[in-house]
Design a protein around this motif. Sequence first.
Motif, PDB file in Angstrom:
ATOM      1  N   ASP A 283      -4.576   4.295  -7.588  1.00  0.00           N
ATOM      2  CA  ASP A 283      -5.685   5.230  -7.741  1.00  0.00           C
ATOM      3  C   ASP A 283      -6.951   4.637  -7.120  1.00  0.00           C
ATOM      4  OD1 ASP A 283      -8.117   6.128  -9.742  1.00  0.00           O
ATOM      5  OD2 ASP A 283      -6.674   7.747  -9.373  1.00  0.00           O
ATOM      6  N   GLU A 284      -7.708   5.458  -6.406  1.00  0.00           N
ATOM      7  CA  GLU A 284      -8.910   4.976  -5.717  1.00  0.00           C
ATOM      8  C   GLU A 284      -9.892   4.284  -6.647  1.00  0.00           C
ATOM      9  OE1 GLU A 284     -10.987   7.435  -2.869  1.00  0.00           O
ATOM     10  OE2 GLU A 284      -9.118   8.498  -2.436  1.00  0.00           O
ATOM     11  N   SER A 285     -10.005   4.759  -7.868  1.00  0.00           N
ATOM     12  CA  SER A 285     -10.955   4.167  -8.813  1.00  0.00           C
ATOM     13  C   SER A 285     -10.547   2.759  -9.240  1.00  0.00           C
ATOM     14  CB  SER A 285     -11.112   5.062 -10.041  1.00  0.00           C
ATOM     15  OG  SER A 285      -9.899   5.117 -10.773  1.00  0.00           O
TER      16      SER A 285
ATOM     17  N   GLU B 164       0.826  -1.213   0.000  1.00  0.00           N
ATOM     18  CA  GLU B 164       0.000   0.000   0.000  1.00  0.00           C
ATOM     19  C   GLU B 164       0.857   1.259   0.000  1.00  0.00           C
ATOM     20  OE1 GLU B 164      -2.495  -0.347   3.460  1.00  0.00           O
ATOM     21  OE2 GLU B 164      -4.046  -1.434   2.363  1.00  0.00           O
TER      22      GLU B 164
ATOM     23  N   ALA C  68      -8.513   0.782  -7.058  1.00  0.00           N
ATOM     24  CA  ALA C  68      -8.040   0.094  -5.859  1.00  0.00           C
ATOM     25  C   ALA C  68      -8.764  -1.227  -5.590  1.00  0.00           C
ATOM     26  CB  ALA C  68      -8.161   1.010  -4.646  1.00  0.00           C
TER      27      ALA C  68
END
Length: 155
Positions: A48-50, A42, A52
């Motif tokens: 990127d959150e999109s 991590e 993850a």
Amino acid sequence: MRKFILSLVFALIALPSFSQTVKDEVAIFQNAFGIEKRTLIENNMKVDESKAAEFWKLYETYENSRRAIGLKRIQNITKYAENYENFTPESINAIMKNALDVQKEMTSLWGSTYKKMSKVITPVEAAKFIQAEMYIENTIRQALLEQVPLIEELR
């Protein structure tokens, strides 16, 4: 990456004081890398959150496969230790075949994981992940190899 390497070095330094056998060492590594490893990844991957959720799903699949391969390695090392005093050409051939098969399986896992991850994250990020995994794998292998005596001349 610097934090990653330092964390790995600390895990290796702590290893000898806690372990008595190769099995104990592997248990420590699997605990360290099964739990803390995700944090190391991590901190170094910055996915990127999109992407993850998909990345971590692939990561978990990878980890399950990696652990299974690691268990095969340990079983082979155990067989090596049990037969060390009485190696025959046949027994050492079987052990070497298993060792080489395990290595091929690991290499294949890296290749398939890279291919899958490259579709989810960028190829550069996927390569960064595989590079970190190779570093961890080689570190584990080195620690194990240092504990395994070389084969004496077969009679």
